[in-house]
Design an enzyme around this catalytic site. Structure first.
Site, PDB file in Angstrom:
ATOM      1  N   ASP A  87       0.813  -1.217   0.000  1.00 34.92           N
ATOM      2  CA  ASP A  87       0.000   0.000   0.000  1.00 34.92           C
ATOM      3  C   ASP A  87       0.848   1.270   0.000  1.00 34.92           C
ATOM      4  O   ASP A  87       0.539   2.245  -0.672  1.00 34.92           O
ATOM      5  CB  ASP A  87      -0.915   0.034   1.234  1.00 34.92           C
ATOM      6  CG  ASP A  87      -2.034  -0.978   1.104  1.00 34.92           C
ATOM      7  OD1 ASP A  87      -2.078  -1.680   0.069  1.00 34.92           O
ATOM      8  OD2 ASP A  87      -2.861  -1.064   2.033  1.00 34.92           O
ATOM      9  N   ASP A 147       0.590   4.422  -2.398  1.00 32.35           N
ATOM     10  CA  ASP A 147       0.335   5.776  -1.899  1.00 32.35           C
ATOM     11  C   ASP A 147       1.378   6.768  -2.395  1.00 32.35           C
ATOM     12  O   ASP A 147       1.071   7.919  -2.682  1.00 32.35           O
ATOM     13  CB  ASP A 147       0.313   5.786  -0.360  1.00 32.35           C
ATOM     14  CG  ASP A 147      -0.897   5.044   0.169  1.00 32.35           C
ATOM     15  OD1 ASP A 147      -1.847   4.837  -0.617  1.00 32.35           O
ATOM     16  OD2 ASP A 147      -0.886   4.660   1.354  1.00 32.35           O
ATOM     17  N   SER A 160     -36.702  -3.617 -15.697  1.00 36.00           N
ATOM     18  CA  SER A 160     -36.581  -4.603 -14.628  1.00 36.00           C
ATOM     19  C   SER A 160     -36.991  -5.948 -15.215  1.00 36.00           C
ATOM     20  O   SER A 160     -37.306  -6.044 -16.397  1.00 36.00           O
ATOM     21  CB  SER A 160     -37.447  -4.223 -13.439  1.00 36.00           C
ATOM     22  OG  SER A 160     -38.788  -4.331 -13.805  1.00 36.00           O
ATOM     23  N   ILE A 161     -36.958  -6.987 -14.395  1.00 33.39           N
ATOM     24  CA  ILE A 161     -37.303  -8.298 -14.925  1.00 33.39           C
ATOM     25  C   ILE A 161     -38.425  -8.933 -14.127  1.00 33.39           C
ATOM     26  O   ILE A 161     -38.638  -8.620 -12.957  1.00 33.39           O
ATOM     27  CB  ILE A 161     -36.086  -9.254 -14.983  1.00 33.39           C
ATOM     28  CG1 ILE A 161     -35.173  -9.066 -13.777  1.00 33.39           C
ATOM     29  CG2 ILE A 161     -35.319  -9.069 -16.263  1.00 33.39           C
ATOM     30  CD1 ILE A 161     -33.963  -9.973 -13.817  1.00 33.39           C
ATOM     31  N   LYS A 167     -28.401 -13.058  -8.451  1.00 32.61           N
ATOM     32  CA  LYS A 167     -29.142 -11.802  -8.391  1.00 32.61           C
ATOM     33  C   LYS A 167     -28.650 -11.038  -7.165  1.00 32.61           C
ATOM     34  O   LYS A 167     -29.016 -11.364  -6.037  1.00 32.61           O
ATOM     35  CB  LYS A 167     -30.647 -12.061  -8.321  1.00 32.61           C
ATOM     36  CG  LYS A 167     -31.460 -10.780  -8.430  1.00 32.61           C
ATOM     37  CD  LYS A 167     -32.936 -11.096  -8.579  1.00 32.61           C
ATOM     38  CE  LYS A 167     -33.791  -9.874  -8.829  1.00 32.61           C
ATOM     39  NZ  LYS A 167     -33.555  -8.761  -7.942  1.00 32.61           N
ATOM     40  N   CYS A 215     -32.173 -10.899  39.166  1.00 30.45           N
ATOM     41  CA  CYS A 215     -32.045 -12.048  38.275  1.00 30.45           C
ATOM     42  C   CYS A 215     -33.375 -12.797  38.200  1.00 30.45           C
ATOM     43  O   CYS A 215     -33.929 -13.162  39.237  1.00 30.45           O
ATOM     44  CB  CYS A 215     -30.945 -12.963  38.803  1.00 30.45           C
ATOM     45  SG  CYS A 215     -30.854 -14.535  37.931  1.00 30.45           S
TER      46      CYS A 215
END
Ligand code: IVH
Length: 688
Positions: free
Chosen positions: A35, A39, A84-85, A123, A426
């Site tokens: 990283d 950077d 849409s389906i 999906k 309790c």
């Protein structure tokens, strides 16, 4: 080469490199550089672009970060509507059969014609997104909206590392609209909510937790502040397309749906590797069932699978009905969220005495199982969600995670529903329930007496490091408690051959061994006995310190919190816990009975008191001390019995101020508290 040209070249080279690393990191999950290295490259490019703004390009990797807060989202008219389906909701295979039969009928196929080639996909449960690339560069990202007009969310979408700002490779069309789903992985969702909870706990006002990954993703995509959007980790999978340059205009020619997805993958777009080519209904059913089995272990939520006719020519032939294509269908799985009602909120007492509020629910089928209760974790959680008896609640069970009440449906609350409060005793044994300072849970203090904690208490008492009762293991304890032969610790010493031989799998020989073990354990030591009582926060070494300091059990039983604080290494939490334990009449009774049964130990004299000059005092440290570090000063103060607090209040006894002390010193002076310098601190610690 002119300077300007060299800079231009360097900027181009950096962008190229960073695009490559982005792809390795976000899409392939195979970073080639650490990283820090990445950077460094990014910073260099940022620098160049800020010094030479004319060099910045819209697809620069630097554009993933930053940006101004948006006023609102601009509207985008989709070049090709986002449809849409149709959904097949039944969980049985018939969903796939219905679809296949319909497709064959529409195409005029006969029974003995070969099976239709489909592709089957997951999906994803997120938001549909349209990414528009022109000349290979991402120029716009838009939500679905009403299908015709969506919102321009380009700024936020640029922050998603997986989405290439520039397409890789070659052969992409001049215009390419990629359609896919933006979503949040389960792990990222859990992390985000944890972060949100921490912010709320610290008093942040406008923060909230998210109900599910879909909501969290939607919130991030539609977040007006790109800086916040950037902190919400999103993922993306491509599954389709909108406008795309036609072959006649020089665009690539495709024949099958899966070829387009394969090309998108080559251009650097994330495409799920769970996409499959399937032939006929049987393959679709096998896919549906296979994915159904794996659903819980996927790293993200899905709500079903999608089947599509693979041939683009057949897709065209099938066309659309109203706003749904005839060539695709969604086959859903059972929902992972359902609404049900809270019938009661019960308190469950765990083996360690922890009290957990549990919502008893009207049975509901969710995430593939019938759920009848869900933990509310603790008082704060129950209050935060404000779950009340009679409420309608959304219950979620996704992945392998245990079912959870995610939110109340506020409109359906019955009038007069009472806010939940934790009981102060309790529910199993009636002993006092206490919540320690800085702790989330209430605990029963009737450790030795409480039915819920019985097995745990006996095992703890019997273990080698405590009373060392030979022959008394977990199985036997379970068996004896369940058979009702023992209820509390003293019952152990009242056992005779008679009760034991009646137990299953218990021979006379082992019964005799156990009795001998019990007899032997009666000769104990005070530290072992104390440790064996299972007082919360009292481990072996604390037990030894207590025994050494007080010499006799009675001394410990009668000690005040202040007196307990005088024991070396004992702080306020332990002192409170020991005190609370011996305050419970039930616990004292058990100890008396144990003694009456012959449990004994040599008692000593109290140790000479080491002075604790600051017992009960609260001290705040601020600023930099010269000869002591903050930690050293804290250790010394705590050793002298003081409590070192982080903020100044009326209850503060001393404020020790070093160099550059700021607002805490101001507050101390305003409150008229005693302020000491380093010398004053030393004098305090070593009174003459
Ligand atoms: S295809 C014309 N494939 O489900 C066909 N949709 O109504 C367009 N979705 O909100 C959709 N995963 O965002 C397709 N693999 C997938 C999908 C998928 C999720 C979403 C889509 C839309 C809804 C379909």
């Amino acid at each position: 080469m002119a300077v300007a040209a060299r800079i231009q070249e360097r900027a181009d080279a950096l962008r190229e490199l960073l695009h490559h690393h982005d792809h390795q990191y976000y899409v392939l999950d195979a970073p080639e550089v650490p990283d820090a290295e990445y950077d460094k490259l990014l910073r260099e490019l940022q620098e160049l672009e800020s010094q030479h703004p004319e060099l910045a390009t819209p697809d620069s990797p630097t554009r993933r970060v930053g940006g101004a807060t948006l006023e609102g989202f601009a509207k985008v008219r989709h070049a090709v509507p986002m449809l849409s389906i149709r959904t097949e909701t039944d969980i049985e295979p018939t969903g796939a059969r219905n679809f296949d039969a319909r497709v064959r009928r529409e195409l005029g196929l006969k029974d003995d014609d070969p099976p239709v080639a489909y592709i089957a996909e997951l999906k994803f449960d997120g938001l549909a997104l349209n990414l528009r690339y022109e000349g290979g560069k991402l120029v716009q990202a838009a939500t679905r909206g009403d299908g015709a007009v969506g919102e321009d969310v380009t700024q936020n979408i640029r922050t998603i590392g997986q989405i290439p700002l520039r397409l890789k490779g070659s052969g992409w069309p001049a215009v390419l609209e990629v359609r896919g789903e933006v979503f949040m992985s389960r792990a990222d969702f859990e992390r985000l909510n944890e972060l949100q909870r921490a912010k709320i706990a610290q008093g942040a006002k406008n923060e909230k937790t998210f109900v599910n990954p879909r909501n969290a993703a939607a919130g991030a995509v539609r977040q007006l502040d790109p800086a916040i959007a950037r902190q919400r980790p999103l993922s993306f999978f491509a599954y389709g397309w909108g406008e795309i340059t036609a072959p006649e205009q020089g665009g690539p020619a495709f024949e099958r749906h899966h070829e387009v997805l394969r090309a998108m993958k080559a251009w650097g777009l994330p495409v799920s590797d769970r996409i499959t080519v399937a032939h006929g209904a049987d393959d679709l059913i096998a896919y549906h069932q296979g994915v159904g089995r794996e659903r819980d272990s996927l790293p993200f939520d899905i709500d079903g699978v999608v089947y599509k006719v693979d041939s683009l020519a057949l897709q065209r032939k099938l066309g659309f009905v109203t706003r749904e294509p005839r060539w695709a269908v969604a086959h859903k799985f059972p929902a992972q969220e359902q609404v049900t009602t809270v019938e009661s909120i019960d308190i469950y007492v765990g083996r360690t005495g922890k009290l957990t509020p549990v919502a008893r629910l009207a049975p509901v089928f969710v995430g593939g199982v019938t759920v009848t209760n869900a933990t509310l974790h603790n008082e704060d959680e129950a209050r935060r969600k404000d779950v009340r008896v009679g409420d309608s609640v959304i219950v979620r069970r996704a992945g392998d995670v245990i079912p959870e009440v995610v939110a109340v449906v506020p409109d359906r609350r019955l009038p007069g529903a009472l806010q939940f409060t934790m009981p102060r005793s309790c529910p199993v044994c009636g002993s006092e329930a206490l919540r320690g300072e800085g702790e989330a849970d209430y605990r029963c203090t009737g450790g030795l007496f409480c039915g819920a904690q019985r097995k745990q208490a006996i095992l703890h008492f019997a273990q080698r490091r405590a009373m060392d009762i030979e022959g008394l293991g977990e199985k036997l304890v379970d068996q004896m408690v369940e058979a009702g032969v023992i209820r509390t610790l003293p019952d152990l010493y009242k056992l005779g051959l008679g009760n034991l031989v009646d137990l299953e799998r218990m021979g006379e020989k082992s019964a005799q061994n156990l009795l001998a073990g019990l007899e032997q354990s009666k000769t104990a030591s005070l530290p072992r006995f104390l440790f064996g009582l299972g007082i919360r926060h009292v481990g072996e070494s604390t037990a030894r310190e207590l025994a050494r300091h007080f010499g006799k059990l009675d001394g410990i039983m009668e000690a005040s919190v202040e007196q307990l604080l005088a024991v070396p290494d004992i702080g306020p939490i332990v002192a409170e816990s020991v005190h609370a334990f011996f305050q419970q009449p039930h616990n004292r009774e058990v100890i008396e009975q144990l003694r009456a049964c012959g449990v004994h130990w040599p008692e000593g004299e109290p140790a000479v008191q080491t002075p604790k000059p600051l017992a009960g005092k609260t001290v705040v440290l601020t600023g930099t001390l010269t000869t002591l570090s903050r930690d050293e000063a804290k250790d010394m103060l705590e050793a002298a019995g003081a409590k070192v607090a982080g903020s100044v209040s009326k209850k503060t006894d001393y404020v020790v101020a070093g160099a550059e002390a700021g607002s805490k010193l101001d507050k101390a002076l305003a409150l008229g508290l005693t302020v000491l310098d380093e010398e004053g601190l030393r004098a305090l610690l070593a009174p003459s």
